[in-house]
Design a protein around this motif. Structure first.
Motif, PDB file in Angstrom:
ATOM      1  N   THR A 134     -26.591  40.336   8.373  1.00  0.00           N
ATOM      2  CA  THR A 134     -25.349  40.640   9.075  1.00  0.00           C
ATOM      3  C   THR A 134     -25.497  40.357  10.561  1.00  0.00           C
ATOM      4  O   THR A 134     -24.600  39.773  11.194  1.00  0.00           O
ATOM      5  CB  THR A 134     -24.951  42.108   8.841  1.00  0.00           C
ATOM      6  OG1 THR A 134     -25.045  42.414   7.439  1.00  0.00           O
ATOM      7  CG2 THR A 134     -23.529  42.368   9.298  1.00  0.00           C
ATOM      8  N   GLU A 135     -26.651  40.736  11.127  1.00  0.00           N
ATOM      9  CA  GLU A 135     -26.905  40.451  12.535  1.00  0.00           C
ATOM     10  C   GLU A 135     -26.981  38.940  12.784  1.00  0.00           C
ATOM     11  O   GLU A 135     -26.399  38.426  13.755  1.00  0.00           O
ATOM     12  CB  GLU A 135     -28.202  41.117  13.001  1.00  0.00           C
ATOM     13  CG  GLU A 135     -28.455  40.898  14.487  1.00  0.00           C
ATOM     14  CD  GLU A 135     -29.783  41.451  14.972  1.00  0.00           C
ATOM     15  OE1 GLU A 135     -29.991  41.475  16.201  1.00  0.00           O
ATOM     16  OE2 GLU A 135     -30.620  41.848  14.139  1.00  0.00           O
ATOM     17  N   LEU A 136     -27.666  38.221  11.909  1.00  0.00           N
ATOM     18  CA  LEU A 136     -27.767  36.766  12.052  1.00  0.00           C
ATOM     19  C   LEU A 136     -26.392  36.107  11.986  1.00  0.00           C
ATOM     20  O   LEU A 136     -26.098  35.171  12.739  1.00  0.00           O
ATOM     21  CB  LEU A 136     -28.673  36.189  10.959  1.00  0.00           C
ATOM     22  CG  LEU A 136     -30.174  36.445  11.124  1.00  0.00           C
ATOM     23  CD1 LEU A 136     -30.920  36.081   9.841  1.00  0.00           C
ATOM     24  CD2 LEU A 136     -30.728  35.654  12.294  1.00  0.00           C
ATOM     25  N   SER A 137     -25.540  36.613  11.097  1.00  0.00           N
ATOM     26  CA  SER A 137     -24.180  36.076  10.976  1.00  0.00           C
ATOM     27  C   SER A 137     -23.397  36.305  12.258  1.00  0.00           C
ATOM     28  O   SER A 137     -22.659  35.432  12.722  1.00  0.00           O
ATOM     29  CB  SER A 137     -23.458  36.736   9.797  1.00  0.00           C
ATOM     30  OG  SER A 137     -24.135  36.497   8.587  1.00  0.00           O
ATOM     31  N   MET A 138     -23.570  37.493  12.847  1.00  0.00           N
ATOM     32  CA  MET A 138     -22.906  37.793  14.116  1.00  0.00           C
ATOM     33  C   MET A 138     -23.348  36.818  15.200  1.00  0.00           C
ATOM     34  O   MET A 138     -22.515  36.252  15.920  1.00  0.00           O
ATOM     35  CB  MET A 138     -23.219  39.229  14.544  1.00  0.00           C
ATOM     36  CG  MET A 138     -22.651  39.602  15.910  1.00  0.00           C
ATOM     37  SD  MET A 138     -23.239  41.204  16.509  1.00  0.00           S
ATOM     38  CE  MET A 138     -24.978  40.833  16.858  1.00  0.00           C
ATOM     39  N   TRP A 139     -24.666  36.604  15.311  1.00  0.00           N
ATOM     40  CA  TRP A 139     -25.164  35.701  16.356  1.00  0.00           C
ATOM     41  C   TRP A 139     -24.716  34.265  16.116  1.00  0.00           C
ATOM     42  O   TRP A 139     -24.454  33.519  17.072  1.00  0.00           O
ATOM     43  CB  TRP A 139     -26.683  35.805  16.471  1.00  0.00           C
ATOM     44  CG  TRP A 139     -27.108  37.044  17.187  1.00  0.00           C
ATOM     45  CD1 TRP A 139     -27.716  38.140  16.660  1.00  0.00           C
ATOM     46  CD2 TRP A 139     -26.915  37.337  18.585  1.00  0.00           C
ATOM     47  NE1 TRP A 139     -27.920  39.095  17.619  1.00  0.00           N
ATOM     48  CE2 TRP A 139     -27.438  38.634  18.815  1.00  0.00           C
ATOM     49  CE3 TRP A 139     -26.354  36.647  19.654  1.00  0.00           C
ATOM     50  CZ2 TRP A 139     -27.409  39.239  20.077  1.00  0.00           C
ATOM     51  CZ3 TRP A 139     -26.330  37.246  20.907  1.00  0.00           C
ATOM     52  CH2 TRP A 139     -26.857  38.525  21.104  1.00  0.00           C
ATOM     53  N   ALA A 140     -24.586  33.879  14.850  1.00  0.00           N
ATOM     54  CA  ALA A 140     -24.069  32.535  14.547  1.00  0.00           C
ATOM     55  C   ALA A 140     -22.639  32.405  15.060  1.00  0.00           C
ATOM     56  O   ALA A 140     -22.252  31.377  15.626  1.00  0.00           O
ATOM     57  CB  ALA A 140     -24.131  32.273  13.045  1.00  0.00           C
ATOM     58  N   GLY A 141     -21.847  33.463  14.878  1.00  0.00           N
ATOM     59  CA  GLY A 141     -20.481  33.464  15.401  1.00  0.00           C
ATOM     60  C   GLY A 141     -20.460  33.436  16.915  1.00  0.00           C
ATOM     61  O   GLY A 141     -19.655  32.723  17.533  1.00  0.00           O
ATOM     62  N   ILE A 142     -21.346  34.204  17.527  1.00  0.00           N
ATOM     63  CA  ILE A 142     -21.428  34.245  18.990  1.00  0.00           C
ATOM     64  C   ILE A 142     -21.724  32.861  19.549  1.00  0.00           C
ATOM     65  O   ILE A 142     -21.125  32.426  20.546  1.00  0.00           O
ATOM     66  CB  ILE A 142     -22.492  35.275  19.441  1.00  0.00           C
ATOM     67  CG1 ILE A 142     -21.990  36.705  19.173  1.00  0.00           C
ATOM     68  CG2 ILE A 142     -22.831  35.107  20.928  1.00  0.00           C
ATOM     69  CD1 ILE A 142     -23.036  37.785  19.368  1.00  0.00           C
ATOM     70  N   GLU A 143     -22.614  32.134  18.900  1.00  0.00           N
ATOM     71  CA  GLU A 143     -22.986  30.795  19.378  1.00  0.00           C
ATOM     72  C   GLU A 143     -21.815  29.817  19.343  1.00  0.00           C
ATOM     73  O   GLU A 143     -21.816  28.817  20.065  1.00  0.00           O
ATOM     74  CB  GLU A 143     -24.158  30.261  18.545  1.00  0.00           C
ATOM     75  CG  GLU A 143     -25.476  30.947  18.875  1.00  0.00           C
ATOM     76  CD  GLU A 143     -26.597  30.567  17.915  1.00  0.00           C
ATOM     77  OE1 GLU A 143     -26.417  29.605  17.136  1.00  0.00           O
ATOM     78  OE2 GLU A 143     -27.641  31.245  17.946  1.00  0.00           O
ATOM     79  N   ALA A 144     -20.807  30.117  18.509  1.00  0.00           N
ATOM     80  CA  ALA A 144     -19.625  29.246  18.422  1.00  0.00           C
ATOM     81  C   ALA A 144     -18.563  29.594  19.458  1.00  0.00           C
ATOM     82  O   ALA A 144     -17.516  28.940  19.527  1.00  0.00           O
ATOM     83  CB  ALA A 144     -19.028  29.331  17.018  1.00  0.00           C
ATOM     84  N   MET A 145     -18.843  30.604  20.299  1.00  0.00           N
ATOM     85  CA  MET A 145     -17.897  31.011  21.343  1.00  0.00           C
ATOM     86  C   MET A 145     -18.044  30.091  22.553  1.00  0.00           C
ATOM     87  O   MET A 145     -18.580  30.468  23.605  1.00  0.00           O
ATOM     88  CB  MET A 145     -18.130  32.472  21.726  1.00  0.00           C
ATOM     89  CG  MET A 145     -17.698  33.464  20.667  1.00  0.00           C
ATOM     90  SD  MET A 145     -15.893  33.636  20.556  1.00  0.00           S
ATOM     91  CE  MET A 145     -15.536  34.542  22.062  1.00  0.00           C
ATOM     92  N   VAL A 146     -17.557  28.874  22.393  1.00  0.00           N
ATOM     93  CA  VAL A 146     -17.656  27.877  23.468  1.00  0.00           C
ATOM     94  C   VAL A 146     -16.290  27.246  23.722  1.00  0.00           C
ATOM     95  O   VAL A 146     -15.455  27.133  22.815  1.00  0.00           O
ATOM     96  CB  VAL A 146     -18.706  26.788  23.144  1.00  0.00           C
ATOM     97  CG1 VAL A 146     -20.104  27.387  23.097  1.00  0.00           C
ATOM     98  CG2 VAL A 146     -18.387  26.077  21.844  1.00  0.00           C
ATOM     99  N   ASP A 147     -16.084  26.850  24.952  1.00  0.00           N
ATOM    100  CA  ASP A 147     -14.833  26.247  25.395  1.00  0.00           C
ATOM    101  C   ASP A 147     -14.467  25.054  24.521  1.00  0.00           C
ATOM    102  O   ASP A 147     -15.299  24.162  24.299  1.00  0.00           O
ATOM    103  CB  ASP A 147     -14.980  25.816  26.857  1.00  0.00           C
ATOM    104  CG  ASP A 147     -13.688  25.304  27.458  1.00  0.00           C
ATOM    105  OD1 ASP A 147     -12.609  25.713  26.994  1.00  0.00           O
ATOM    106  OD2 ASP A 147     -13.760  24.497  28.407  1.00  0.00           O
ATOM    107  N   GLY A 148     -13.227  25.037  24.018  1.00  0.00           N
ATOM    108  CA  GLY A 148     -12.756  23.916  23.213  1.00  0.00           C
ATOM    109  C   GLY A 148     -12.843  24.132  21.720  1.00  0.00           C
ATOM    110  O   GLY A 148     -12.175  23.428  20.947  1.00  0.00           O
ATOM    111  N   ASN A 149     -13.668  25.083  21.289  1.00  0.00           N
ATOM    112  CA  ASN A 149     -13.670  25.435  19.869  1.00  0.00           C
ATOM    113  C   ASN A 149     -12.370  26.137  19.512  1.00  0.00           C
ATOM    114  O   ASN A 149     -11.634  26.599  20.389  1.00  0.00           O
ATOM    115  CB  ASN A 149     -14.859  26.357  19.532  1.00  0.00           C
ATOM    116  CG  ASN A 149     -16.048  25.583  18.990  1.00  0.00           C
ATOM    117  OD1 ASN A 149     -15.994  24.372  18.819  1.00  0.00           O
ATOM    118  ND2 ASN A 149     -17.128  26.296  18.716  1.00  0.00           N
ATOM    119  N   ARG A 150     -12.123  26.262  18.199  1.00  0.00           N
ATOM    120  CA  ARG A 150     -10.937  26.978  17.744  1.00  0.00           C
ATOM    121  C   ARG A 150     -11.364  28.264  17.042  1.00  0.00           C
ATOM    122  O   ARG A 150     -12.539  28.441  16.703  1.00  0.00           O
ATOM    123  CB  ARG A 150     -10.096  26.085  16.844  1.00  0.00           C
ATOM    124  CG  ARG A 150      -9.593  24.863  17.587  1.00  0.00           C
ATOM    125  CD  ARG A 150      -8.693  23.990  16.768  1.00  0.00           C
ATOM    126  NE  ARG A 150      -7.386  24.589  16.532  1.00  0.00           N
ATOM    127  CZ  ARG A 150      -6.319  23.901  16.098  1.00  0.00           C
ATOM    128  NH1 ARG A 150      -6.434  22.586  15.872  1.00  0.00           N
ATOM    129  NH2 ARG A 150      -5.171  24.493  15.888  1.00  0.00           N
TER     130      ARG A 150
END
Length: 267
Positions: A134-150
């Protein structure tokens, strides 16, 4: 004809992000205080009191307390409880319990929201891996928090994090259906809703300053849940254990910024 303005996830200024991080740091400190106190024989209500005291001592206000009538400053969800467990004097922690604590605080009008899962004493390897997944999944989501992503690029990243953990652990996890993350700012729950799975490339765009609470919830079994008679507590329908991790995260020019930091050296 003018260009259609593209829809974006609500964003904050750099100063507002700093204010949100100050609120988030209070949440982090409260979570650490709760975890240190979470030993066999302690009630979830006592954990709630510790969290509330930590929050108020920092000059902040618990955001959960009184929210739609909720009676706690934390959600304390033990074992098969996924989220929204109500702290109670009669609920005593026991060795081997898997505990998810969700906490929120308001400081100077800004909200922080974060959650984590931990064991009381020794827990099984499966339960430890569930929390790690669950923690790894959260960090994977965090890494996708970049400008231009949807928006759903984050959902997809969370799901891919879960699938990677499944491959690593050699077991399946249930992605809890119908629950997920959300926008956050001067209110705790704001649009958009962030699913924990789904196809990428859809929804509003992330831009510099966009903020989301990212919170995967996984189980050792079903994806299905039900709400208990208290109208709050969400439990797995098959009784399987559940885990919940959450951080409030902003998009910045330098990459994702976690706005709910924990005190240095604490996890």
């Amino acid at each position: 004809m003018g260009l259609r303005k593209r829809k974006v996830v609500p964003f904050r200024t750099a100063g507002e992000l700093d204010a949100m991080a100050a609120a988030g740091a209070v949440v982090g400190a409260a979570l650490v205080a709760v975890r240190k106190a979470a030993v066999p024989g302690v009630s979830t209500l006592e954990l709630d009191r510790i969290a509330e005291q930590t929050i108020r001592d920092a000059g902040a206000v618990p955001s959960f307390l009184g929210y739609h009538g909720f009676t706690g400053s934390i959600c304390a969800s033990v074992n098969d409880r996924v989220v929204h467990g109500i702290p109670a004097a009669g609920e005593l922690l026991a060795a081997g319990d898997l505990v998810s604590i969700d906490c929120g605080a308001i400081l100077d009008g800004w909200h922080g929201d974060s959650a984590w899962t931990f064991g009381v004493g020794e827990i099984t390897e499966a339960e430890q891996q569930l929390s790690e997944a669950t923690e790894l999944s959260m960090w994977a989501g965090i890494e996708a928090m970049v400008d231009g992503n949807r928006l759903t690029d984050v959902s997809y990243a969370i799901e891919q994090g879960t699938r990677a953990a499944e491959a690593e652990h050699g077991r399946a996890y249930g992605i809890v259906d119908g629950y997920g993350g959300h926008g956050i700012g001067r209110e705790m729950h704001m649009d958009p809703f962030l699913a924990n799975e789904g196809a990428p490339g859809k929804g509003p765009y992330l831009t510099i300053g966009s903020v989301l609470a990212i919170e995967p919830m996984l189980t050792l079994g079903t994806t299905d849940t039900r709400v208990l008679d208290d109208d709050w507590t969400v439990v797995t329908t098959d009784g399987s254990k559940a885990a919940h991790w959450e951080h409030t995260v902003a998009v910045t020019a330098d990459g994702p910024r976690v706005l709910t930091p924990r005190p240095a050296g604490e996890f």
